[in-house]
Design a protein around this motif. Structure first.
Motif, short mmCIF file in Angstrom:
data_model
loop_
_atom_site.label_atom_id
_atom_site.label_comp_id
_atom_site.label_asym_id
_atom_site.label_seq_id
_atom_site.Cartn_x
_atom_site.Cartn_y
_atom_site.Cartn_z
N THR A 17 0.84 -1.20 0.00
CA THR A 17 0.00 0.00 0.00
C THR A 17 0.87 1.25 0.00
O THR A 17 0.57 2.23 -0.68
N GLN A 18 1.94 1.21 0.77
CA GLN A 18 2.89 2.32 0.84
C GLN A 18 4.30 1.73 0.83
O GLN A 18 4.48 0.53 1.11
N PRO A 19 5.33 2.53 0.53
CA PRO A 19 6.69 1.99 0.46
C PRO A 19 7.14 1.38 1.78
O PRO A 19 6.80 1.87 2.86
N GLY A 20 7.93 0.31 1.68
CA GLY A 20 8.52 -0.30 2.86
C GLY A 20 9.96 0.16 3.01
O GLY A 20 10.39 1.14 2.38
N LEU A 21 10.71 -0.53 3.83
CA LEU A 21 12.12 -0.19 4.05
C LEU A 21 12.99 -0.81 2.97
O LEU A 21 12.83 -1.97 2.63
N GLY A 22 13.89 -0.03 2.42
CA GLY A 22 14.80 -0.55 1.40
C GLY A 22 14.33 -0.25 -0.01
O GLY A 22 13.12 -0.11 -0.27
N VAL A 29 1.15 1.14 -4.09
CA VAL A 29 -0.04 1.79 -4.64
C VAL A 29 0.12 3.30 -4.62
O VAL A 29 -0.09 3.98 -5.63
N ILE A 30 0.52 3.85 -3.48
CA ILE A 30 0.56 5.31 -3.36
C ILE A 30 1.67 5.91 -4.23
O ILE A 30 1.48 6.98 -4.83
N THR A 31 2.84 5.26 -4.34
CA THR A 31 3.89 5.83 -5.18
C THR A 31 3.49 5.80 -6.65
O THR A 31 3.80 6.74 -7.41
N GLU A 37 -1.08 12.03 -9.69
CA GLU A 37 -1.78 13.01 -8.85
C GLU A 37 -1.02 13.13 -7.53
O GLU A 37 -1.22 12.35 -6.60
N GLN A 38 -0.16 14.12 -7.47
CA GLN A 38 0.79 14.23 -6.37
C GLN A 38 0.12 14.41 -5.01
O GLN A 38 0.66 13.99 -3.98
#
Length: 201
Positions: A17-22, A29-31, A37-38
């Protein structure tokens, strides 16, 4: 797209759903959506291996209002899952959940945990298990996965709480969200258009 305040997407299984570590966990999804759409913001999250309805806000004000609805438990969530074994009827699982381990992250009942409530109802019997409807009344991490495992019926394909060998993916799908629109005040029901799993498993 839903309207000028909200966006809804059908998240596929296997995508964060959102970036993880690394750097290997940057794709999410969000990136992906923010490239077009910033100003989009996540209102809630789904586990990487859970598919289904995901709600996003298109402004800071929309995020604030939607977050308040989630915090006040005024958003109804409905999930579909395939579980191991034969399950019958319906029930409510109520137990305090806490993180029991970090690698991998695993949650379970603990006297110092936070109360978690899950309603469940059998949808259909399948060849090798049971299909169930799930309604979480709280939003704890891994709540549905931990609760079904503690009930003795882990979700099919769960690599942490069950037997991942049975399936190439976790059989947990966010089927629908319903709530009163924070701007128009009309009742909204968002239903996934995806067919999450095979009819039989």
């Amino acid at each position: 797209m839903l309207d000028r305040w909200l966006m809804v997407v059908d998240k596929p299984s296997g995508l964060l759903t959102q970036p993880g570590l690394g750097p290997d966990q940057h794709d999410s999804v969000i990136t992906r959506l923010q490239r077009k759409e910033q100003g989009l913001r996540l209102v809630h999250r789904l586990d990487r291996d859970t598919s289904g309805v995901l709600l996003l806000a298109r402004s800071a004000d929309a995020l604030r209002r939607l977050s308040a609805l989630f915090a006040e438990r005024r958003i109804n969530k409905l999930y579909l899952a395939d579980v191991e074994g034969d399950l019958h009827g319906r029930g409510c699982i109520a137990s305090p959940l806490a993180r029991l381990s970090r690698h991998p992250p695993r949650y379970g009942s603990h006297p110092e945990g936070r109360l978690a409530l899950t309603l469940w109802r059998v949808c259909a019997a399948c060849t090798h298990g049971t299909r169930v409807w799930l309604r979480p009344l709280t939003g704890r991490s891994h709540q549905l996965r931990a609760h079904l495992a503690e009930l003795g019926h882990p979700i099919v394909g769960d690599p942490i709480y069950g037997d991942a060998v049975r399936s190439c993916r976790l059989h947990l799908h966010a089927q629908a969200l319903s709530f009163r629109h924070p701007f128009t005040h009309r009742r909204v029901r968002l239903i996934s258009q995806e067919v999450p799993f095979a009819t039989e498993f």
